[in-house]
Design a protein around this motif. Structure first.
Motif, PDB file in Angstrom:
ATOM      1  N   CYS A  49       0.839  -1.204   0.000  1.00  0.00           N
ATOM      2  CA  CYS A  49       0.000   0.000   0.000  1.00  0.00           C
ATOM      3  C   CYS A  49       0.871   1.249   0.000  1.00  0.00           C
ATOM      4  O   CYS A  49       1.877   1.332   0.712  1.00  0.00           O
ATOM      5  CB  CYS A  49      -0.919  -0.010   1.217  1.00  0.00           C
ATOM      6  SG  CYS A  49      -1.917   1.482   1.383  1.00  0.00           S
ATOM      7  N   CYS A  82       0.997   2.587   6.331  1.00  0.00           N
ATOM      8  CA  CYS A  82       0.123   1.403   6.263  1.00  0.00           C
ATOM      9  C   CYS A  82       0.931   0.113   6.224  1.00  0.00           C
ATOM     10  O   CYS A  82       1.031  -0.591   7.206  1.00  0.00           O
ATOM     11  CB  CYS A  82      -0.798   1.504   5.052  1.00  0.00           C
ATOM     12  SG  CYS A  82      -1.837   0.063   4.832  1.00  0.00           S
ATOM     13  N   CYS A  96      -4.373  -0.202  -0.178  1.00  0.00           N
ATOM     14  CA  CYS A  96      -4.940  -1.447   0.343  1.00  0.00           C
ATOM     15  C   CYS A  96      -6.451  -1.391   0.235  1.00  0.00           C
ATOM     16  O   CYS A  96      -7.106  -2.380  -0.074  1.00  0.00           O
ATOM     17  CB  CYS A  96      -4.511  -1.657   1.798  1.00  0.00           C
ATOM     18  SG  CYS A  96      -5.054  -0.364   2.925  1.00  0.00           S
ATOM     19  N   ARG A 136     -10.007   3.241   3.351  1.00  0.00           N
ATOM     20  CA  ARG A 136      -9.090   3.740   4.363  1.00  0.00           C
ATOM     21  C   ARG A 136      -8.003   4.588   3.712  1.00  0.00           C
ATOM     22  O   ARG A 136      -8.146   5.791   3.570  1.00  0.00           O
ATOM     23  CB  ARG A 136      -8.472   2.603   5.175  1.00  0.00           C
ATOM     24  CG  ARG A 136      -7.622   3.173   6.313  1.00  0.00           C
ATOM     25  CD  ARG A 136      -7.128   2.116   7.250  1.00  0.00           C
ATOM     26  NE  ARG A 136      -6.015   1.361   6.698  1.00  0.00           N
ATOM     27  CZ  ARG A 136      -5.170   0.674   7.447  1.00  0.00           C
ATOM     28  NH1 ARG A 136      -5.325   0.650   8.764  1.00  0.00           N
ATOM     29  NH2 ARG A 136      -4.204  -0.007   6.898  1.00  0.00           N
ATOM     30  N   CYS A 137      -6.907   3.943   3.270  1.00  0.00           N
ATOM     31  CA  CYS A 137      -5.739   4.714   2.826  1.00  0.00           C
ATOM     32  C   CYS A 137      -6.040   5.570   1.597  1.00  0.00           C
ATOM     33  O   CYS A 137      -5.530   6.682   1.481  1.00  0.00           O
ATOM     34  CB  CYS A 137      -4.574   3.784   2.571  1.00  0.00           C
ATOM     35  SG  CYS A 137      -4.012   2.999   4.084  1.00  0.00           S
TER      36      CYS A 137
HETATM   37 ZN   LIG Z   1      -3.146   0.985   3.218  1.00  0.00          ZN
END
Ligand SMILES: [Zn+2]
Length: 188
Positions: A149, A154, A170, A174-175
């Protein structure tokens, strides 16, 4: 019975790679991966293998825990090397192949509507299933699509199965989102 989709997102994020072998590496390990460790006891091993492989009724002992660790380390080392354009060490190849020699989980069709279960599942069979997934992944065209990621904080692995091959995160949830928000703030 616990399933990925029942987990809180903070746990589920580990198991979104789409490959059981990579999900398995997200349960912890040595070195950098030690910060993720969630397999401390045989009961933890049974629980997380159950979640990753959607298998009920696993029970594990200390020997299973001891057998799991070198396999997890081998798959982790191989995947992270492939993600940065490296190869797979002979020792890791041997460890993965040895785990795959054991018969894998045997799927069994349940009564009408009951879906699929597994006949007398054991941790060794579960680890074999995971090792076989790693062999399929590392030995096939998707090996070049294994990535780490892009978020600096992460470290989770992913397999980019998108056609353009430009996936970086990922999870967008989220990221990907965090990066989008940051980029937006920088522009503002
Ligand atoms: Zn991530």
């Amino acid at each position: 019975m616990q399933r990925r989709e029942d987990l809180p997102f903070s746990d589920r994020i580990r198991f979104l790679t789409g490959r059981v072998s990579l999900d398995f590496t997200h349960t912890g390990g040595e070195g950098e991966s030690a910060r993720w460790e969630i397999v401390h006891t045989p009961a933890d091993l049974a629980r997380w293998l159950g979640v990753i492989l959607s298998v009920d009724g696993l029970s594990a002992g200390p020997a299973d825990l001891a057998a799991m660790r070198p396999l997890r380390t081998a798959i982790t080392t191989a995947a992270r090397s492939l993600a940065v354009g490296g190869g797979v060490r002979a020792a890791d190849v041997a460890t993965i192949n040895a785990a795959a020699e054991v018969p894998p989980l045997v799927p069994r069709l349940g009564a009408a509507g009951a879906g699929v279960g597994f006949a007398a599942p054991t941790p060794a069979a579960a680890l074999s299933t995971i090792a076989r997934d790693a062999i399929d992944l590392f030995g096939g065209p998707l090996a070049e699509r294994i990535r780490i990621c892009a978020s600096e904080t992460c470290g989770l692995l992913l397999v980019d199965t998108s056609r353009p091959g430009k996936r970086r995160w990922c999870s967008m949830q989220r990221c990907g989102n965090i990066a989008k928000v940051r980029a937006h703030r920088q522009r503002a």
